[in-house]
Enzyme design. Structure first.
Site, mmCIF file in Angstrom:
data_model
loop_
_atom_site.group_PDB
_atom_site.id
_atom_site.type_symbol
_atom_site.label_atom_id
_atom_site.label_comp_id
_atom_site.label_asym_id
_atom_site.label_seq_id
_atom_site.Cartn_x
_atom_site.Cartn_y
_atom_site.Cartn_z
ATOM 1 N N VAL A 66 0.852 -1.181 0.000
ATOM 2 C CA VAL A 66 0.000 0.000 0.000
ATOM 3 C C VAL A 66 0.891 1.235 0.000
ATOM 4 O O VAL A 66 2.009 1.209 0.496
ATOM 5 C CB VAL A 66 -0.950 0.038 1.224
ATOM 6 C CG1 VAL A 66 -1.975 -1.067 1.152
ATOM 7 C CG2 VAL A 66 -0.189 -0.026 2.527
ATOM 8 N N CYS A 67 0.382 2.293 -0.574
ATOM 9 C CA CYS A 67 1.104 3.563 -0.590
ATOM 10 C C CYS A 67 0.403 4.470 0.419
ATOM 11 O O CYS A 67 -0.681 4.965 0.151
ATOM 12 C CB CYS A 67 1.076 4.166 -1.991
ATOM 13 S SG CYS A 67 1.986 5.710 -2.090
ATOM 14 N N ILE A 68 1.003 4.607 1.573
ATOM 15 C CA ILE A 68 0.417 5.428 2.625
ATOM 16 C C ILE A 68 1.552 6.191 3.310
ATOM 17 O O ILE A 68 2.608 5.628 3.601
ATOM 18 C CB ILE A 68 -0.409 4.550 3.595
ATOM 19 C CG1 ILE A 68 -1.217 5.398 4.543
ATOM 20 C CG2 ILE A 68 0.435 3.543 4.305
ATOM 21 C CD1 ILE A 68 -2.312 4.614 5.254
ATOM 22 N N ALA A 105 -0.580 3.380 -5.059
ATOM 23 C CA ALA A 105 0.474 2.382 -5.192
ATOM 24 C C ALA A 105 0.336 1.704 -6.549
ATOM 25 O O ALA A 105 1.311 1.273 -7.142
ATOM 26 C CB ALA A 105 0.375 1.340 -4.078
#
Length: 139
Positions: free
Chosen positions: A58-60, A106
């Site tokens: 995930v892109c966080i 992402a």
């Protein structure tokens, strides 16, 4: 030999999650002797669409290296800080699933599909992925 501070913190967080589970996710160690490798099962929020990278990445922001963002997109306080716990990270991921940020994905292809047709083709595709994931989760 004494444990590093990070291992002590992770051991405490694991014990706390085992003692007081948090709704929305389940987390534990992949191998009992490795506190740095966790397996997490996220129960997606009801009535949400979500997509993550094929590897489950995930892109966080809170998982990005601390400090300044070389692209100028994130503020330093939005990035990794030592105050984050497994619980705060998982709650952030669950929040992201309920309200995805299509501007910082992402998976760029999934974000494009989500923006163009989130209630049609994208919704059907995600439903298929979720069913497949449920079918293979415990193999």
């Amino acid at each position: 030999m004494t444990e590093p501070q990070s291992a002590l913190l992770l051991r405490r967080q694991l014990a706390e999650l085992n003692k007081n589970p948090v709704e929305g996710f389940s987390a534990g160690l992949i191998e009992d002797n490795d506190l740095y490798r966790w397996e997490v099962l996220i129960i997606g929020p009801p009535d949400t669409l979500y997509e993550v990278d094929k590897n489950g990445d995930v892109c966080i922001s809170i998982l990005h290296e601390p400090g300044e963002d070389k692209y100028g997109y994130e503020k330093p306080e939005e990035r990794w800080l030592p105050i984050h716990t497994v619980e705060t990270i998982m709650i952030s991921v669950i929040s992201m699933l309920a309200d995805p940020n299509g501007d910082s994905p992402a998976n760029v292809d999934a974000a494009k599909e989500w923006r163009e047709d989130r209630h049609g083709a994208f919704k059907r595709k995600v439903a298929r992925c979720v069913r497949k994931s449920q079918e293979t989760a415990f193999e």
